[in-house]
Write a protein that holds these residues in place. Structure first.
Motif, short mmCIF file in Angstrom:
data_model
loop_
_atom_site.label_atom_id
_atom_site.label_comp_id
_atom_site.label_asym_id
_atom_site.label_seq_id
_atom_site.Cartn_x
_atom_site.Cartn_y
_atom_site.Cartn_z
N VAL A 49 0.85 -1.20 0.00
CA VAL A 49 0.00 0.00 0.00
C VAL A 49 0.88 1.24 0.00
CG1 VAL A 49 -1.69 1.33 1.33
CG2 VAL A 49 -1.92 -1.16 1.14
N VAL A 50 1.89 1.26 0.87
CA VAL A 50 2.80 2.40 0.95
C VAL A 50 3.52 2.61 -0.38
CG1 VAL A 50 4.90 3.27 2.07
CG2 VAL A 50 3.08 2.25 3.45
N ARG A 51 3.98 1.51 -1.00
CA ARG A 51 4.65 1.61 -2.31
C ARG A 51 3.74 2.21 -3.37
NH1 ARG A 51 7.20 -2.99 -1.11
NH2 ARG A 51 5.63 -4.34 -2.04
N GLU A 52 2.48 1.77 -3.39
CA GLU A 52 1.52 2.30 -4.37
C GLU A 52 1.32 3.80 -4.20
OE1 GLU A 52 -0.33 1.17 -7.01
OE2 GLU A 52 0.80 -0.69 -6.95
N PHE A 53 1.15 4.24 -2.95
CA PHE A 53 1.00 5.67 -2.71
C PHE A 53 2.26 6.42 -3.10
CE2 PHE A 53 -2.70 4.81 0.11
CZ PHE A 53 -3.55 5.76 -0.42
N GLY A 54 3.41 5.86 -2.76
CA GLY A 54 4.68 6.50 -3.11
C GLY A 54 4.89 6.60 -4.60
N SER A 55 4.49 5.59 -5.36
CA SER A 55 4.70 5.61 -6.80
C SER A 55 3.76 6.58 -7.51
CB SER A 55 4.53 4.20 -7.39
OG SER A 55 3.18 3.80 -7.35
N SER A 56 2.70 6.99 -6.84
CA SER A 56 1.75 7.91 -7.47
C SER A 56 2.10 9.37 -7.18
CB SER A 56 0.32 7.62 -7.00
OG SER A 56 0.17 7.98 -5.64
N ARG A 57 3.16 9.60 -6.41
CA ARG A 57 3.54 10.96 -6.03
C ARG A 57 4.75 11.41 -6.82
NH1 ARG A 57 1.21 13.32 -2.30
NH2 ARG A 57 -0.04 12.45 -0.67
N GLY A 58 4.76 12.66 -7.19
CA GLY A 58 5.90 13.25 -7.87
C GLY A 58 6.77 14.00 -6.88
N ALA A 59 7.64 14.82 -7.36
CA ALA A 59 8.51 15.63 -6.51
C ALA A 59 7.67 16.55 -5.63
CB ALA A 59 9.45 16.45 -7.37
N GLY A 60 8.11 16.72 -4.42
CA GLY A 60 7.42 17.62 -3.51
C GLY A 60 6.17 17.02 -2.87
N GLY A 61 5.93 15.72 -3.10
CA GLY A 61 4.80 15.05 -2.47
C GLY A 61 3.47 15.28 -3.13
N HIS A 62 3.47 15.86 -4.33
CA HIS A 62 2.22 16.09 -5.05
C HIS A 62 1.97 14.96 -6.03
CE1 HIS A 62 1.91 20.05 -3.32
NE2 HIS A 62 3.17 20.25 -3.64
N ALA A 63 0.74 14.77 -6.36
CA ALA A 63 0.37 13.71 -7.30
C ALA A 63 1.08 13.92 -8.63
CB ALA A 63 -1.14 13.69 -7.51
N ALA A 64 1.58 12.83 -9.19
CA ALA A 64 2.31 12.90 -10.46
C ALA A 64 1.35 12.69 -11.62
CB ALA A 64 3.40 11.84 -10.48
N GLY A 65 1.06 13.76 -12.34
CA GLY A 65 0.31 13.64 -13.57
C GLY A 65 -1.13 13.22 -13.45
N GLY A 66 -1.77 13.45 -12.34
CA GLY A 66 -3.18 13.09 -12.26
C GLY A 66 -3.65 12.95 -10.84
N PRO A 67 -4.84 12.39 -10.67
CA PRO A 67 -5.43 12.27 -9.34
C PRO A 67 -4.66 11.28 -8.46
CG PRO A 67 -6.74 11.08 -10.93
CD PRO A 67 -5.69 11.82 -11.71
N GLU A 68 -4.80 11.46 -7.20
CA GLU A 68 -4.20 10.53 -6.24
C GLU A 68 -4.72 9.12 -6.47
OE1 GLU A 68 -1.87 10.87 -3.76
OE2 GLU A 68 -1.55 12.83 -4.61
N ARG A 69 -3.93 8.15 -6.16
CA ARG A 69 -4.37 6.76 -6.25
C ARG A 69 -4.98 6.36 -4.92
NH1 ARG A 69 -0.68 3.21 -9.93
NH2 ARG A 69 -2.24 1.78 -9.19
N ALA A 70 -5.98 5.57 -4.97
CA ALA A 70 -6.63 5.12 -3.75
C ALA A 70 -6.26 3.67 -3.48
CB ALA A 70 -8.15 5.21 -3.89
N GLU A 71 -6.19 3.32 -2.24
CA GLU A 71 -5.92 1.95 -1.84
C GLU A 71 -7.07 1.50 -0.93
OE1 GLU A 71 -3.39 0.31 -3.00
OE2 GLU A 71 -2.49 2.04 -3.91
N LEU A 72 -7.58 0.35 -1.21
CA LEU A 72 -8.58 -0.24 -0.34
C LEU A 72 -7.94 -1.48 0.25
CD1 LEU A 72 -11.40 -0.53 0.83
CD2 LEU A 72 -12.08 -1.66 -1.29
N LEU A 73 -7.68 -1.46 1.52
CA LEU A 73 -7.03 -2.57 2.19
C LEU A 73 -8.10 -3.46 2.80
CD1 LEU A 73 -4.49 -3.97 3.31
CD2 LEU A 73 -4.62 -2.41 5.24
N THR A 74 -8.23 -4.66 2.28
CA THR A 74 -9.15 -5.61 2.87
C THR A 74 -8.31 -6.53 3.75
OG1 THR A 74 -9.00 -7.09 1.00
CG2 THR A 74 -10.83 -5.54 1.01
N ALA A 75 -8.45 -6.38 5.02
CA ALA A 75 -7.68 -7.20 5.96
C ALA A 75 -8.38 -8.54 6.09
CB ALA A 75 -7.56 -6.50 7.31
#
Length: 91
Positions: A64-90
């Motif tokens: 989940v952390v990797r997915e959020f990290g890969s969707s962010r560009g420099a400065g912590g802003h979304a890279a090229g589009g909307p934020e990615r969402a993660e749904l964690l089903t435990a």
């Protein structure tokens, strides 16, 4: 089954489950995957392995952390589009 996952998210959704989970059936995760897919959503279900319900969270969280990290560009802003969402089903 219920309609908890019966919606179309505006961002990609990633579901995580462990086939070893005895508390929540893998069938439930498959059902939850099919509902957004039927609305044309970008979704993916990942099996984290033969783990119990609690360990599922521990195994899925780094992904989940990797997915959020890969969707962010420099400065912590979304890279090229909307934020990615993660749904964690435990389970």
């Amino acid at each position: 089954m219920d309609t908890t996952c019966d919606w179309r998210p505006a961002v990609p959704v990633r579901l995580f489950h462990a086939r070893g989970d005895k508390d929540v059936s893998f069938t439930n995760s498959l059902y939850c995957q099919r509902q957004p897919a039927s609305h044309g959503a970008d979704q993916q279900l990942s099996d984290v392995g033969q783990f119990d319900h609690s360990t599922t969270v521990l195994k899925a969280l780094p992904q989940v952390v990797r997915e959020f990290g890969s969707s962010r560009g420099a400065g912590g802003h979304a890279a090229g589009g909307p934020e990615r969402a993660e749904l964690l089903t435990a389970g």
